[in-house]
Design an enzyme around this catalytic site. Structure first.
Site, PDB file in Angstrom:
ATOM      1  CG  HIS A  65       3.989  -1.468   2.466  1.00 41.36           C
ATOM      2  ND1 HIS A  65       2.814  -2.112   2.182  1.00 41.36           N
ATOM      3  CD2 HIS A  65       4.228  -1.680   3.779  1.00 41.36           C
ATOM      4  CE1 HIS A  65       2.353  -2.700   3.267  1.00 41.36           C
ATOM      5  NE2 HIS A  65       3.188  -2.440   4.267  1.00 41.36           N
ATOM      6  CB  CYS A  92      -2.594  -3.107  22.007  1.00 41.40           C
ATOM      7  SG  CYS A  92      -1.460  -2.497  20.755  1.00 41.40           S
ATOM      8  CG  HIS A  98      -2.986  -3.369  16.909  1.00 41.21           C
ATOM      9  ND1 HIS A  98      -1.642  -3.381  17.185  1.00 41.21           N
ATOM     10  CD2 HIS A  98      -3.107  -3.713  15.612  1.00 41.21           C
ATOM     11  CE1 HIS A  98      -0.977  -3.722  16.104  1.00 41.21           C
ATOM     12  NE2 HIS A  98      -1.830  -3.936  15.133  1.00 41.21           N
ATOM     13  CG  HIS A 113      -0.399  -0.044   2.532  1.00 40.80           C
ATOM     14  ND1 HIS A 113       0.422   0.951   2.989  1.00 40.80           N
ATOM     15  CD2 HIS A 113      -0.500  -0.939   3.550  1.00 40.80           C
ATOM     16  CE1 HIS A 113       0.793   0.690   4.236  1.00 40.80           C
ATOM     17  NE2 HIS A 113       0.259  -0.463   4.594  1.00 40.80           N
ATOM     18  CE  LYS A 133       1.909  -1.065  10.216  1.00 39.99           C
ATOM     19  NZ  LYS A 133       2.850  -1.898  10.916  1.00 39.99           N
ATOM     20  CE  LYS A 176      -2.153   5.982  14.512  1.00 40.27           C
ATOM     21  NZ  LYS A 176      -1.674   4.903  13.706  1.00 40.27           N
ATOM     22  CB  CYS A 193      -0.445  -6.638  21.460  1.00 40.66           C
ATOM     23  SG  CYS A 193      -1.312  -6.179  19.929  1.00 40.66           S
TER      24      CYS A 193
HETATM   25  N1  MSP Z   1       7.873  -6.436   9.008  1.00 41.32           N
HETATM   26  C1  MSP Z   1       8.042  -5.239   9.770  1.00 41.32           C
HETATM   27  C2  MSP Z   1       9.403  -4.603   9.500  1.00 41.32           C
HETATM   28  C3  MSP Z   1      10.585  -5.509   9.732  1.00 41.32           C
HETATM   29  S1  MSP Z   1      12.070  -4.741   9.296  1.00 41.32           S
HETATM   30  C4  MSP Z   1      13.248  -5.738   9.818  1.00 41.32           C
HETATM   31  C5  MSP Z   1       6.941  -4.251   9.448  1.00 41.32           C
HETATM   32  N2  MSP Z   1       6.322  -4.397   8.271  1.00 41.32           N
HETATM   33  S2  MSP Z   1       5.137  -3.461   7.712  1.00 41.32           S
HETATM   34  O1  MSP Z   1       4.625  -4.137   6.544  1.00 41.32           O
HETATM   35  O2  MSP Z   1       4.215  -3.164   8.729  1.00 41.32           O
HETATM   36  O3  MSP Z   1       5.834  -2.167   7.210  1.00 41.32           O
HETATM   37  C6  MSP Z   1       6.077  -1.080   8.086  1.00 41.32           C
HETATM   38  C7  MSP Z   1       6.758   0.003   7.285  1.00 41.32           C
HETATM   39  O4  MSP Z   1       5.954   0.360   6.156  1.00 41.32           O
HETATM   40  C8  MSP Z   1       6.931   1.307   8.044  1.00 41.32           C
HETATM   41  O5  MSP Z   1       8.067   1.312   8.850  1.00 41.32           O
HETATM   42  C9  MSP Z   1       7.056   2.277   6.898  1.00 41.32           C
HETATM   43  O6  MSP Z   1       8.303   2.122   6.304  1.00 41.32           O
HETATM   44  C10 MSP Z   1       5.996   1.762   5.952  1.00 41.32           C
HETATM   45  N3  MSP Z   1       4.681   2.317   6.274  1.00 41.32           N
HETATM   46  C11 MSP Z   1       3.541   1.621   6.528  1.00 41.32           C
HETATM   47  N4  MSP Z   1       2.521   2.502   6.720  1.00 41.32           N
HETATM   48  C12 MSP Z   1       2.976   3.758   6.590  1.00 41.32           C
HETATM   49  C13 MSP Z   1       2.377   5.037   6.596  1.00 41.32           C
HETATM   50  N5  MSP Z   1       1.107   5.227   6.843  1.00 41.32           N
HETATM   51  N6  MSP Z   1       3.168   6.112   6.338  1.00 41.32           N
HETATM   52  C14 MSP Z   1       4.492   5.983   6.042  1.00 41.32           C
HETATM   53  N7  MSP Z   1       5.068   4.790   6.025  1.00 41.32           N
HETATM   54  C15 MSP Z   1       4.380   3.671   6.406  1.00 41.32           C
HETATM   55  O7  MSP Z   1       6.719  -3.363  10.236  1.00 41.32           O
END
Ligand code: MSP
Length: 630
Positions: A21, A143, A146, A18, A298, A295, A126
């Protein structure tokens, strides 16, 4: 030559890619492209995090075995990055043997060195975050992230002696002020380290969770997903003795969102220290995107829809918006309206128009070959010094991951070139043969300015930069570090007219949820008598000039039969004066005169418009001016 190794987080495969990422990955891509252009040796790693409760649950819900499930979503991530033109060098999946091997090797090493012990722990867990929360962190029994109820679980597990590294870690962070940046995140970690640091539970009993890497010294347990995931940064390089590990690890920088600051700012340095691997150079932390004010969670489908806008408006426009809009380190709000506004103002108007104006005058007045410049004046000197300052500012900004500043600077240069075209007025010089040397100087400097823009833009808007280079006859030449020097445009280079790089998008306040408007039945029909009242005629454009202070307007002098008149048309953002002079058009000849910006307009030009593209109507046979249109 400098060496640079940049990582993104490895993304969970419990959901499709999304906007969040995509932002991190685009930031990493722009940075790596920039460093490659500087001649640096670069390694860019991204990948997927595929173990743990979250993934096991998502697979169960989808009714497929975890491996088949992760294969599918990991492929989706890869496909998305390929579609977006992400220039990653390696894509790691934590279910790959090359990763599992290194995780087990590190666990064994720490076990042998008494860095890991077996113990009992009870706490509030959590499932969403896959971690225990301390009493202090819990909000109303829930949490804090969440807002779901926590589960108290007590179990025997293996623990990493993280607590013993607390003082050492504080010392490291204090002695290297930019190790974690921007500063607010460094302060956050130091704040956290003011409280006693706990040991880290690094296992999960298989009775509760099967989907993980078995501990090499006790196969009743699998590895805690964060301990497993962080190791990807070294396993992908072939730790401990892979060539890539030796080459790139000393230069590693991580890029993450603020949500995963603690594992990267605390667990990972302690793990590295315990294993005997040197610390990372920088942890670069960015803020969070929210969607239309709220906000962004995910689990909301909207963030996936937001990423779909990259196909609607083009990947370069989407990248530009993300990189320009978010101040690196702070939160920002994403909306389609804001994206369209930037696209229209910065891309279609400032950049797109410049490229089309400049290439048009080179083609029209120099036959499409860049002329050799004559004497330079202060105007050209200013252009050059502006470029050199901007180039250095971009460089300094990129050292700090300040993308918004880098792009802001590039647009200062683009504005300077736009001012240069206006004040040097090549169309006026072209009328006077005595001024041909001056005209050549101006045309050369326009070509050189476009070349410099293509070099500055290459890391941020790669496809656009390539298009500009193609129109400049530089399409086949890869950009080299020397191309960041002023004055490398070779006279004689063949230039072609650029098509609109970014069509303007009609500002109609789109929203993410809005459906395409239904086609409406024609209403307000007119009778043939009423239509005949409108006098439509062909006319020839004799002259065209911009109106000072009116960005959108052009004043056209037209020949209508024997008569000459002036009309004002709102097409300056779509046509250069040169493109119109000599052309036959269609006008409403009997319109009431109107005064626009001090000029009396006697008639109206006809043009078609769709999706922000405007096309002036012309008869397709050579008729005399003044012919009746019916
Ligand atoms: N799998 C773990 C990371 C392990 S690294 C060794 C994880 N994955 S995640 O799929 O949740 O991705 C989190 C990352 O995605 C955030 O740190 C950021 O880089 C990006 N983002 C996810 N949502 C975001 C926003 N709403 N805004 C900006 N970046 C965001 O955590």
């Amino acid at each position: 030559m400098r060496t640079f190794y940049l990582t993104t987080p490895i993304y969970y495969v419990n959901a499709p890619p999304h906007l969040g990422h995509a932002y991190t990955t685009i930031v990493a891509d722009a940075m790596c492209r920039y460093r490659r252009l500087q001649g640096d040796r670069v390694h860019f790693l991204t990948g997927t995090d595929e173990h743990g409760d979250k993934i096991a649950q998502a697979a169960a819900k989808a009714g497929v075995p975890p491996q088949a499930y992760t294969d599918k979503i990991a492929a989706e991530f890869r496909k998305t990055w390929d579609r977006l033109g992400i220039s990653y060098d390696d894509f790691i999946r934590t279910t790959e043997p090359r990763h599992k091997r290194v995780v087990q090797l590190i666990l064994q090493k720490l076990w042998d060195a008494w860095e890991i012990y077996f113990g009992k722990y009870g706490g509030h867990y959590c499932y969403g975050c896959e971690r225990f929360y301390t009493e202090k962190e819990i909000v109303d029994g829930k949490c804090p992230d969440h807002q779901t109820l926590l589960t108290y679980i007590e179990e025997e597990n293996y623990f990493f002696r993280m607590s013993k590294y607390q003082e050492w870690l504080i010392g490291e962070i204090e002695s290297r002020p930019d190790m974690i940046r921007p500063e607010r995140y460094r302060n956050e970690i130091l704040g956290f380290l003011r409280e006693p640091l706990q040991d880290l539970s690094i296992s999960r009993p298989r009775t509760r969770l099967e989907w993980g890497i078995p501990l090499p010294f006790d196969d009743r347990y699998v590895t805690y997903v964060w301990f497993d995931a962080l190791i990807n940064y070294v396993s992908a390089l072939g730790h401990p003795d892979g060539e890539r590990f030796k080459t790139f690890w000393p230069h590693v920088q991580h890029l993450i969102g603020k949500d995963i600051l603690k594992p990267h700012g605390v667990y990972w340095p302690c793990m590295l220290k315990a294993v005997g691997i040197s610390l990372y150079q920088h942890l670069n932390v960015h803020g969070y995107w929210s969607l239309g004010g709220g906000k962004m969670s995910k689990s909301i489908g909207n963030v996936v829809e937001a990423l779909a806008l990259t196909d609607k408006y083009g990947h370069d426009a989407f990248r530009y918006f993300l990189l320009r809009e978010m101040v690196f380190g702070l939160d920002a709000s994403f909306s389609e309206e804001a994206l369209v506004a930037r696209l229209n103002a910065d891309l279609a108007n400032d950049l797109g128009n410049l490229v089309s104006r400049a290439t048009t005058v080179i083609v029209n007045f120099a036959g499409g070959a860049v002329p050799a410049p004559g004497n330079e004046t202060d105007q050209e000197l200013l252009l050059r010094t502006t470029f050199e300052r901007v180039r250095d500012d971009v460089h300094a900004a990129m050292e700090e991951f300040a993308f918004h500043r880098a792009l802001g600077s590039i647009w200062e240069f683009i504005a300077a070139v736009n001012r240069y075209v206006d004040s040097a007025a090549p169309w006026a010089l072209a009328k006077d043969p005595a001024r041909s040397s001056r005209l050549n100087t101006v045309l050369y400097h326009l070509a050189e300015s476009l070349r410099c823009s293509s070099v500055l833009l290459a890391a941020f808007l790669p496809a656009t930069s390539e298009k500009i280079r193609k129109t400049l006859g530089l399409g086949d030449a890869p950009i080299a570090p020397e191309d960041f020097q002023w004055g490398r445009m070779k006279p004689g280079t063949k230039v072609v007219k650029a098509r609109a790089l970014f069509p303007r998008i009609e500002e109609r306040k789109p929203s993410l949820t809005e459906k395409e408007p239904a086609v409406t039945e024609p209403s307000n029909r007119v009778s043939i008598e009423e239509f005949r009242k409108v006098e439509l005629r062909t006319a020839e454009v004799l002259a065209a000039e911009p109106l000072p202070k009116a960005k959108k307007l052009l004043k056209l002098t037209i020949k209508l039969g024997e008569e000459t008149r002036a009309i004002v048309a709102g097409i300056a953002e779509h046509y250069t004066p040169e493109e119109l002079v000599g052309r036959k058009i269609v006008v409403v000849a009997n319109l009431e005169p109107a005064t626009l910006m001090g000029v009396e307009s006697n008639g109206m030009l006809l043009a078609a418009e769709a999706n922000g593209v405007i096309s002036v109507l012309s008869p397709d046979k050579d008729l005399p001016s003044g012919a009746k249109v019916k």
